[in-house]
Design a protein around this motif. Sequence first.
Motif, PDB file in Angstrom:
ATOM      1  N   THR A  21     -15.511 -53.223  29.814  1.00  9.51           N
ATOM      2  CA  THR A  21     -14.670 -52.598  28.800  1.00  9.51           C
ATOM      3  C   THR A  21     -14.496 -53.623  27.689  1.00  9.51           C
ATOM      4  OG1 THR A  21     -13.515 -51.308  30.480  1.00  9.51           O
ATOM      5  CG2 THR A  21     -12.444 -51.513  28.331  1.00  9.51           C
ATOM      6  N   PRO A  22     -15.112 -53.388  26.523  1.00  9.48           N
ATOM      7  CA  PRO A  22     -15.052 -54.400  25.462  1.00  9.48           C
ATOM      8  C   PRO A  22     -13.651 -54.538  24.861  1.00  9.48           C
ATOM      9  CG  PRO A  22     -16.265 -52.459  24.726  1.00  9.48           C
ATOM     10  CD  PRO A  22     -15.915 -52.239  26.162  1.00  9.48           C
ATOM     11  N   ASP A  23     -13.388 -55.704  24.323  1.00 11.52           N
ATOM     12  CA  ASP A  23     -12.135 -55.990  23.643  1.00 11.52           C
ATOM     13  C   ASP A  23     -12.090 -55.174  22.351  1.00 11.52           C
ATOM     14  OD1 ASP A  23      -9.974 -57.038  22.259  1.00 11.52           O
ATOM     15  OD2 ASP A  23     -10.742 -59.090  22.202  1.00 11.52           O
ATOM     16  N   ARG A  24     -11.150 -54.266  22.241  1.00 12.30           N
ATOM     17  CA  ARG A  24     -11.073 -53.373  21.074  1.00 12.30           C
ATOM     18  C   ARG A  24     -10.802 -54.114  19.767  1.00 12.30           C
ATOM     19  NH1 ARG A  24      -7.646 -47.968  22.458  1.00 12.30           N
ATOM     20  NH2 ARG A  24      -8.849 -47.280  24.246  1.00 12.30           N
ATOM     21  N   SER A  25     -10.220 -55.291  19.828  1.00 12.43           N
ATOM     22  CA  SER A  25      -9.861 -55.992  18.585  1.00 12.43           C
ATOM     23  C   SER A  25     -11.097 -56.385  17.779  1.00 12.43           C
ATOM     24  CB  SER A  25      -9.018 -57.228  18.885  1.00 12.43           C
ATOM     25  OG  SER A  25      -9.794 -58.215  19.555  1.00 12.43           O
ATOM     26  N   THR A  26     -12.271 -56.372  18.400  1.00 10.96           N
ATOM     27  CA  THR A  26     -13.493 -56.735  17.684  1.00 10.96           C
ATOM     28  C   THR A  26     -14.372 -55.533  17.379  1.00 10.96           C
ATOM     29  OG1 THR A  26     -14.709 -57.126  19.737  1.00 10.96           O
ATOM     30  CG2 THR A  26     -13.533 -59.021  18.789  1.00 10.96           C
ATOM     31  N   LEU A  27     -13.883 -54.317  17.664  1.00 12.95           N
ATOM     32  CA  LEU A  27     -14.684 -53.112  17.455  1.00 12.95           C
ATOM     33  C   LEU A  27     -14.146 -52.304  16.282  1.00 12.95           C
ATOM     34  CD1 LEU A  27     -15.005 -51.913  21.156  1.00 12.95           C
ATOM     35  CD2 LEU A  27     -16.657 -53.247  19.835  1.00 12.95           C
ATOM     36  N   VAL A  28     -15.044 -51.684  15.560  1.00 12.86           N
ATOM     37  CA  VAL A  28     -14.661 -50.784  14.476  1.00 12.86           C
ATOM     38  C   VAL A  28     -15.748 -49.719  14.347  1.00 12.86           C
ATOM     39  CG1 VAL A  28     -15.759 -52.193  12.672  1.00 12.86           C
ATOM     40  CG2 VAL A  28     -13.897 -50.665  12.070  1.00 12.86           C
ATOM     41  N   ALA A  29     -15.331 -48.497  14.129  1.00 12.01           N
ATOM     42  CA  ALA A  29     -16.292 -47.426  13.848  1.00 12.01           C
ATOM     43  C   ALA A  29     -16.621 -47.490  12.363  1.00 12.01           C
ATOM     44  CB  ALA A  29     -15.696 -46.072  14.206  1.00 12.01           C
ATOM     45  N   VAL A  30     -17.889 -47.477  12.039  1.00 14.80           N
ATOM     46  CA  VAL A  30     -18.270 -47.552  10.635  1.00 14.80           C
ATOM     47  C   VAL A  30     -18.666 -46.182  10.129  1.00 14.80           C
ATOM     48  CG1 VAL A  30     -18.915 -49.979  10.701  1.00 14.80           C
ATOM     49  CG2 VAL A  30     -20.637 -48.245  11.151  1.00 14.80           C
ATOM     50  N   GLN A  31     -18.496 -46.010   8.855  1.00 18.90           N
ATOM     51  CA  GLN A  31     -18.669 -44.718   8.214  1.00 18.90           C
ATOM     52  C   GLN A  31     -20.011 -44.647   7.502  1.00 18.90           C
ATOM     53  OE1 GLN A  31     -15.487 -44.134   5.458  1.00 18.90           O
ATOM     54  NE2 GLN A  31     -15.956 -42.005   5.083  1.00 18.90           N
ATOM     55  N   THR A  32     -20.569 -43.476   7.473  1.00 19.54           N
ATOM     56  CA  THR A  32     -21.740 -43.195   6.658  1.00 19.54           C
ATOM     57  C   THR A  32     -21.270 -42.225   5.586  1.00 19.54           C
ATOM     58  OG1 THR A  32     -23.176 -43.457   8.559  1.00 19.54           O
ATOM     59  CG2 THR A  32     -24.067 -42.258   6.706  1.00 19.54           C
ATOM     60  N   PRO A  33     -21.598 -42.367   4.350  1.00 20.32           N
ATOM     61  CA  PRO A  33     -22.631 -43.241   3.817  1.00 20.32           C
ATOM     62  C   PRO A  33     -22.175 -44.702   3.723  1.00 20.32           C
ATOM     63  CG  PRO A  33     -21.622 -41.984   2.051  1.00 20.32           C
ATOM     64  CD  PRO A  33     -21.008 -41.505   3.321  1.00 20.32           C
ATOM     65  N   GLN A  34     -23.180 -45.580   3.716  1.00 20.70           N
ATOM     66  CA  GLN A  34     -22.945 -47.011   3.564  1.00 20.70           C
ATOM     67  C   GLN A  34     -23.494 -47.412   2.202  1.00 20.70           C
ATOM     68  OE1 GLN A  34     -25.243 -48.080   6.966  1.00 20.70           O
ATOM     69  NE2 GLN A  34     -23.607 -47.570   8.395  1.00 20.70           N
ATOM     70  N   ALA A  35     -22.977 -48.490   1.648  1.00 22.05           N
ATOM     71  CA  ALA A  35     -23.391 -48.883   0.300  1.00 22.05           C
ATOM     72  C   ALA A  35     -23.952 -50.301   0.295  1.00 22.05           C
ATOM     73  CB  ALA A  35     -22.206 -48.796  -0.657  1.00 22.05           C
ATOM     74  N   PHE A  36     -25.077 -50.457  -0.384  1.00 22.77           N
ATOM     75  CA  PHE A  36     -25.722 -51.760  -0.538  1.00 22.77           C
ATOM     76  C   PHE A  36     -26.353 -51.810  -1.920  1.00 22.77           C
ATOM     77  CE2 PHE A  36     -25.795 -50.852   3.985  1.00 22.77           C
ATOM     78  CZ  PHE A  36     -25.305 -52.035   4.517  1.00 22.77           C
ATOM     79  N   ARG A  37     -26.619 -53.008  -2.405  1.00 21.61           N
ATOM     80  CA  ARG A  37     -27.388 -53.131  -3.643  1.00 21.61           C
ATOM     81  C   ARG A  37     -28.755 -52.492  -3.377  1.00 21.61           C
ATOM     82  NH1 ARG A  37     -24.502 -56.256  -6.936  1.00 21.61           N
ATOM     83  NH2 ARG A  37     -23.271 -57.964  -6.078  1.00 21.61           N
ATOM     84  N   ALA A  38     -29.249 -51.743  -4.352  1.00 27.72           N
ATOM     85  CA  ALA A  38     -30.501 -51.008  -4.166  1.00 27.72           C
ATOM     86  C   ALA A  38     -31.649 -51.927  -3.776  1.00 27.72           C
ATOM     87  CB  ALA A  38     -30.842 -50.228  -5.435  1.00 27.72           C
ATOM     88  N   SER A  39     -31.753 -53.097  -4.391  1.00 25.70           N
ATOM     89  CA  SER A  39     -32.865 -54.008  -4.085  1.00 25.70           C
ATOM     90  C   SER A  39     -32.797 -54.497  -2.642  1.00 25.70           C
ATOM     91  CB  SER A  39     -32.862 -55.200  -5.043  1.00 25.70           C
ATOM     92  OG  SER A  39     -31.636 -55.924  -4.930  1.00 25.70           O
TER      93      SER A  39
END
Length: 94
Positions: A21-39
Motif C-alpha cells: 500500500t503506497p504512501d499517499r503523500s507522494t501520489l497524485v492523480a494527473v489530469q489530461t490534457p497536459q501542457a508542454f512546450r511544442a518543441s
Amino acid sequence: TVKVIDPGSAGATVLGEVVATPDRSTLVAVQTPQAFRASVLRAAHASGVDATDDAALVEAAGGRVVVVQGDPTARKITTVDDLEWARSQVGGAP
C-alpha cells in the motif's frame, strides 16, 4: 485506497494479490490534457518511446515534468459522452 498488486497471481475474477500500500503523500492523480512546450513534446514523441501519456514521454526523454493545480473543466475529449459534455459547456447542439 491505491494498492500495488502482483498481477502474476491473477485469476478469472482476481486482479492480483496485494503486495503493498503506497504512501499517499507522494501520489497524485494527473489530469489530461497536459501542457508542454511544442518543441519538447515533438521531440519526446519522435523518440520512439512507448508511454501512456505525454508526461511519461517527456520524462523518458529526460525532460522535467511538474504538477500544477488542475481544473475539472479542462477535460480530455475521448468518448462520445466527453464530446456531449463539451458541447453542453459551450451551448452546442447534442
